[in-house]
Scaffold this motif. Structure first.
Motif, PDB file in Angstrom:
ATOM      1  N   VAL A  65      -8.580   3.423   4.042  1.00  0.00           N
ATOM      2  CA  VAL A  65      -8.318   2.219   4.692  1.00  0.00           C
ATOM      3  C   VAL A  65      -9.202   1.326   5.128  1.00  0.00           C
ATOM      4  CG1 VAL A  65      -6.542   0.729   6.187  1.00  0.00           C
ATOM      5  CG2 VAL A  65      -5.606   2.991   4.962  1.00  0.00           C
ATOM      6  N   ALA A  66     -10.291   1.817   5.659  1.00  0.00           N
ATOM      7  CA  ALA A  66     -11.375   0.949   6.323  1.00  0.00           C
ATOM      8  C   ALA A  66     -12.318   0.829   5.265  1.00  0.00           C
ATOM      9  CB  ALA A  66     -11.893   1.755   7.694  1.00  0.00           C
ATOM     10  N   THR A  67     -12.646   1.472   4.330  1.00  0.00           N
ATOM     11  CA  THR A  67     -13.693   1.352   3.558  1.00  0.00           C
ATOM     12  C   THR A  67     -13.299   0.874   2.030  1.00  0.00           C
ATOM     13  OG1 THR A  67     -13.479   3.768   2.790  1.00  0.00           O
ATOM     14  CG2 THR A  67     -15.084   3.283   4.616  1.00  0.00           C
ATOM     15  N   ASP A  68     -12.198   1.318   1.506  1.00  0.00           N
ATOM     16  CA  ASP A  68     -11.466   0.935   0.187  1.00  0.00           C
ATOM     17  C   ASP A  68     -10.039   0.755   0.097  1.00  0.00           C
ATOM     18  OD1 ASP A  68     -11.182   0.316  -2.425  1.00  0.00           O
ATOM     19  OD2 ASP A  68     -11.950   2.204  -3.157  1.00  0.00           O
ATOM     20  N   PRO A  69      -9.568  -0.119   0.720  1.00  0.00           N
ATOM     21  CA  PRO A  69      -7.906  -0.013   0.749  1.00  0.00           C
ATOM     22  C   PRO A  69      -7.551  -0.365  -0.824  1.00  0.00           C
ATOM     23  CG  PRO A  69      -8.955  -2.154   1.976  1.00  0.00           C
ATOM     24  CD  PRO A  69     -10.292  -1.307   1.539  1.00  0.00           C
ATOM     25  N   TYR A  70      -8.146  -1.104  -1.300  1.00  0.00           N
ATOM     26  CA  TYR A  70      -8.004  -1.526  -2.590  1.00  0.00           C
ATOM     27  C   TYR A  70      -7.266  -0.082  -3.640  1.00  0.00           C
ATOM     28  CZ  TYR A  70      -9.649  -5.995  -1.546  1.00  0.00           C
ATOM     29  OH  TYR A  70      -9.795  -7.122  -0.994  1.00  0.00           O
ATOM     30  N   CYS A  71      -7.777   0.848  -3.252  1.00  0.00           N
ATOM     31  CA  CYS A  71      -7.360   2.271  -3.817  1.00  0.00           C
ATOM     32  C   CYS A  71      -5.933   2.677  -3.596  1.00  0.00           C
ATOM     33  CB  CYS A  71      -8.328   3.245  -3.630  1.00  0.00           C
ATOM     34  SG  CYS A  71      -8.212   3.958  -2.023  1.00  0.00           S
ATOM     35  N   LEU A  72      -5.417   1.947  -2.582  1.00  0.00           N
ATOM     36  CA  LEU A  72      -3.969   2.268  -2.340  1.00  0.00           C
ATOM     37  C   LEU A  72      -3.202   1.525  -3.399  1.00  0.00           C
ATOM     38  CD1 LEU A  72      -5.138   2.630   0.665  1.00  0.00           C
ATOM     39  CD2 LEU A  72      -3.332   1.289   1.448  1.00  0.00           C
ATOM     40  N   VAL A  73      -3.649   0.623  -4.083  1.00  0.00           N
ATOM     41  CA  VAL A  73      -2.921  -0.097  -5.183  1.00  0.00           C
ATOM     42  C   VAL A  73      -2.571   0.728  -6.042  1.00  0.00           C
ATOM     43  CG1 VAL A  73      -2.697  -2.047  -7.191  1.00  0.00           C
ATOM     44  CG2 VAL A  73      -3.828  -2.130  -4.765  1.00  0.00           C
ATOM     45  N   ASP A  74      -3.355   1.847  -6.653  1.00  0.00           N
ATOM     46  CA  ASP A  74      -3.238   2.730  -7.638  1.00  0.00           C
ATOM     47  C   ASP A  74      -2.529   4.050  -7.094  1.00  0.00           C
ATOM     48  OD1 ASP A  74      -4.633   1.215  -9.638  1.00  0.00           O
ATOM     49  OD2 ASP A  74      -6.558   1.830  -9.047  1.00  0.00           O
ATOM     50  N   ASP A  75      -2.543   4.264  -5.859  1.00  0.00           N
ATOM     51  CA  ASP A  75      -2.502   5.741  -5.380  1.00  0.00           C
ATOM     52  C   ASP A  75      -1.067   5.638  -4.759  1.00  0.00           C
ATOM     53  OD1 ASP A  75      -4.750   6.696  -6.118  1.00  0.00           O
ATOM     54  OD2 ASP A  75      -5.699   6.403  -4.236  1.00  0.00           O
ATOM     55  N   ILE A  76      -0.885   4.664  -4.199  1.00  0.00           N
ATOM     56  CA  ILE A  76       0.602   4.455  -3.350  1.00  0.00           C
ATOM     57  C   ILE A  76       1.544   3.473  -3.794  1.00  0.00           C
ATOM     58  CG2 ILE A  76       1.564   4.100  -0.936  1.00  0.00           C
ATOM     59  CD1 ILE A  76      -0.593   6.430  -1.277  1.00  0.00           C
ATOM     60  N   GLU A  77       2.838   4.201  -4.059  1.00  0.00           N
ATOM     61  CA  GLU A  77       4.001   3.177  -4.766  1.00  0.00           C
ATOM     62  C   GLU A  77       4.484   2.301  -3.804  1.00  0.00           C
ATOM     63  OE1 GLU A  77       8.348   3.687  -6.515  1.00  0.00           O
ATOM     64  OE2 GLU A  77       7.373   5.709  -5.946  1.00  0.00           O
ATOM     65  N   GLY A  78       4.523   1.001  -4.031  1.00  0.00           N
ATOM     66  CA  GLY A  78       5.101   0.032  -3.121  1.00  0.00           C
ATOM     67  C   GLY A  78       3.829  -0.762  -2.592  1.00  0.00           C
ATOM     68  N   ILE A  79       2.621  -0.393  -2.541  1.00  0.00           N
ATOM     69  CA  ILE A  79       1.544  -1.170  -1.955  1.00  0.00           C
ATOM     70  C   ILE A  79       0.902  -1.830  -3.159  1.00  0.00           C
ATOM     71  CG2 ILE A  79      -0.742  -1.126  -0.926  1.00  0.00           C
ATOM     72  CD1 ILE A  79       0.265   0.880   0.943  1.00  0.00           C
ATOM     73  N   GLY A  80       0.938  -3.103  -3.383  1.00  0.00           N
ATOM     74  CA  GLY A  80       0.255  -4.032  -4.372  1.00  0.00           C
ATOM     75  C   GLY A  80      -1.108  -4.584  -3.802  1.00  0.00           C
ATOM     76  N   PHE A  81      -1.827  -5.428  -4.718  1.00  0.00           N
ATOM     77  CA  PHE A  81      -2.764  -6.127  -4.508  1.00  0.00           C
ATOM     78  C   PHE A  81      -2.734  -6.888  -3.339  1.00  0.00           C
ATOM     79  CE2 PHE A  81      -5.887  -9.644  -4.920  1.00  0.00           C
ATOM     80  CZ  PHE A  81      -7.135  -9.280  -5.067  1.00  0.00           C
ATOM     81  N   ILE A  82      -1.723  -7.741  -3.229  1.00  0.00           N
ATOM     82  CA  ILE A  82      -1.648  -8.727  -2.190  1.00  0.00           C
ATOM     83  C   ILE A  82      -1.639  -7.929  -0.802  1.00  0.00           C
ATOM     84  CG2 ILE A  82      -0.110 -10.280  -0.819  1.00  0.00           C
ATOM     85  CD1 ILE A  82      -1.477 -11.522  -3.554  1.00  0.00           C
ATOM     86  N   THR A  83      -0.821  -6.798  -0.601  1.00  0.00           N
ATOM     87  CA  THR A  83      -1.048  -5.981   0.524  1.00  0.00           C
ATOM     88  C   THR A  83      -2.244  -5.327   0.915  1.00  0.00           C
ATOM     89  OG1 THR A  83       1.379  -5.608   0.396  1.00  0.00           O
ATOM     90  CG2 THR A  83       0.006  -4.314   1.752  1.00  0.00           C
ATOM     91  N   ALA A  84      -3.083  -4.813  -0.203  1.00  0.00           N
ATOM     92  CA  ALA A  84      -4.237  -4.215  -0.097  1.00  0.00           C
ATOM     93  C   ALA A  84      -5.247  -5.276   0.309  1.00  0.00           C
ATOM     94  CB  ALA A  84      -4.644  -3.589  -1.416  1.00  0.00           C
ATOM     95  N   ASP A  85      -5.142  -6.637  -0.330  1.00  0.00           N
ATOM     96  CA  ASP A  85      -6.110  -7.605   0.117  1.00  0.00           C
ATOM     97  C   ASP A  85      -6.004  -8.072   1.419  1.00  0.00           C
ATOM     98  OD1 ASP A  85      -8.193  -9.061  -1.075  1.00  0.00           O
ATOM     99  OD2 ASP A  85      -6.977 -10.748  -1.149  1.00  0.00           O
ATOM    100  N   ARG A  86      -4.793  -7.999   1.963  1.00  0.00           N
ATOM    101  CA  ARG A  86      -4.677  -8.495   3.533  1.00  0.00           C
ATOM    102  C   ARG A  86      -5.220  -7.347   4.409  1.00  0.00           C
ATOM    103  NH1 ARG A  86       0.885  -7.849   4.010  1.00  0.00           N
ATOM    104  NH2 ARG A  86       0.500  -5.888   5.077  1.00  0.00           N
ATOM    105  N   ILE A  87      -5.117  -6.036   3.933  1.00  0.00           N
ATOM    106  CA  ILE A  87      -5.599  -5.104   5.010  1.00  0.00           C
ATOM    107  C   ILE A  87      -7.110  -5.022   4.867  1.00  0.00           C
ATOM    108  CG2 ILE A  87      -5.819  -2.489   5.018  1.00  0.00           C
ATOM    109  CD1 ILE A  87      -3.064  -2.330   3.643  1.00  0.00           C
ATOM    110  N   ALA A  88      -7.724  -5.526   3.686  1.00  0.00           N
ATOM    111  CA  ALA A  88      -9.075  -5.528   3.502  1.00  0.00           C
ATOM    112  C   ALA A  88      -9.648  -6.538   4.245  1.00  0.00           C
ATOM    113  CB  ALA A  88      -9.582  -5.698   1.743  1.00  0.00           C
TER     114      ALA A  88
END
Length: 354
Positions: A207-230
């Motif tokens: 999460v701290a280094t590359d939260p954008y991989c969550l978009v591909d790996d975790i169902e229900g987490i999209g770019f908007i959420t990953a971008d906010r985390i980033a």
């Protein structure tokens, strides 16, 4: 043969789209409650969805309420802080639906005994919890965490069982600490459970280094959420991870909002620039990297360079294959008037097929 539908960028759509998602991502008017879990009415261990009977204190008066939401752990006697909203359930009446939860270790012998005896810690039931707390008092949790072998001092607990209890407690503590750490990034408990199941002990690091991989790996987490985390993690807006994820998000938007299975390369670059607020060169560099690594597919059709998400390229290719197979089928002629049947269908449906 490929069914390629082109897309034109609309700035107004982008602004409205992101404002809506941003506003819905977090409700600044959430209600906060503090209380002690009186009973766990229902729990789904797969996603953490839990129905709690919660004892709360409000303006000097106490009362029991029903709280529903996702939490990684829950047991009677545990003190928690919740953020959410009051809702009216059709069958069960007024409930507090929480999105964020913070947990506190139980204090006092009664609270510790209820916590241990709830079944949350593997190998400990009510009678065992009572004996452990009677032996170690308010020091019980410290003993289990740091000196679990000492649990064998309690009658009926072998050394192997003592160590198993310590391991189970450590696992629960790790999950609790993980949720607390992830909450700093705006990640809910239900999302935290999904992340932990996928990444395990690497969760916080990912999460701290590359939260954008969550978009591909975790169902229900999209770019908007990953971008906010980033953004909360301090990742630069021109990070290659962000630009790559934004390009794939642009293709996903084209598919979900307009039904487009691909985009011309120049339009994809322009669309991605609008989303990411990055330079053309930065977008083009990451786009080519995605194509070279086969994370996106590029094909030139009718002199147009088109870019596909892998899944849509597969859909297109398979559709074309099936259509060619049907077209080459050596069967007898149709026994119906196909043009007349199509005309009738179009009249019934109210639109003309292309």
């Amino acid at each position: 043969m490929h069914i390629c539908i082109f897309y034109s960028v609309r700035n107004t759509y982008l602004r409205n789209h992101f404002l809506y998602l941003g506003d819905s991502a977090y409700n600044v008017n959430m209600v906060e409650l503090n209380g002690t879990i009186n009973a766990v009415v229902f729990r789904n261990d797969e996603n953490g969805w839990t129905v709690l009977e919660l004892a709360i204190e409000n303006r000097g008066s106490t009362g029991l309420i029903t709280a529903v939401g996702s939490t990684p752990v829950a047991s009677p006697g545990m003190e928690i802080a919740l953020s959410g909203d009051w809702v009216e359930h059709r069958d069960y009446g007024r409930q507090f639906k929480f999105s964020y939860v913070a947990m506190k270790r139980p204090e006092g012998e009664d609270a510790i005994e209820r916590y241990l005896g709830s079944g949350l810690i593997k190998g400990v039931r009510e009678a065992t919890a009572h004996n452990i707390v009677r032996r170690f008092g308010t020091d019980t949790l410290r003993i289990i965490e740091n000196e679990p072998e000492r649990l064998s001092e309690v009658k009926g607990i072998s050394m192997n069982r003592a160590l198993e209890i310590g391991e189970s407690f450590a696992a629960q503590s790790s999950m609790r600490e993980l949720v607390m750490g992830l909450s700093e990034y705006g990640i809910t408990a239900s999302q935290a459970i999904k992340l932990y199941k996928h990444y395990g002990e690497r969760t916080l690091s990912v999460v701290a280094t590359d939260p954008y991989c969550l978009v591909d790996d975790i169902e229900g987490i999209g770019f908007i959420t990953a971008d906010r985390i980033a953004q909360k993690a301090g990742i630069a807006v021109d990070s290659p991870f962000r630009i790559s994820a934004g390009i794939k998000y642009a293709l996903s938007c084209a598919a979900s909002e307009g039904g487009h299975t691909c985009l011309p390369m120049d339009r994809l670059v322009a669309f991605s620039e609008e989303i990411l607020d990055c330079d053309t060169e930065q977008v083009e560099e990451q786009l080519f990297n995605l194509i070279l690594s086969h994370k996106l597919y590029s094909r030139t059709i009718d002199d147009v360079d088109l870019v596909f998400l892998p899944a849509f390229w597969t859909f297109e290719s398979e559709t074309a294959r099936m259509l060619l197979r049907l077209a080459s089928f050596a069967g007898e002629g149709l026994s119906i008037d196909a043009p007349a049947e199509l005309d009738a269908l179009e009249r019934d449906w109210g639109y003309v097929l292309d």
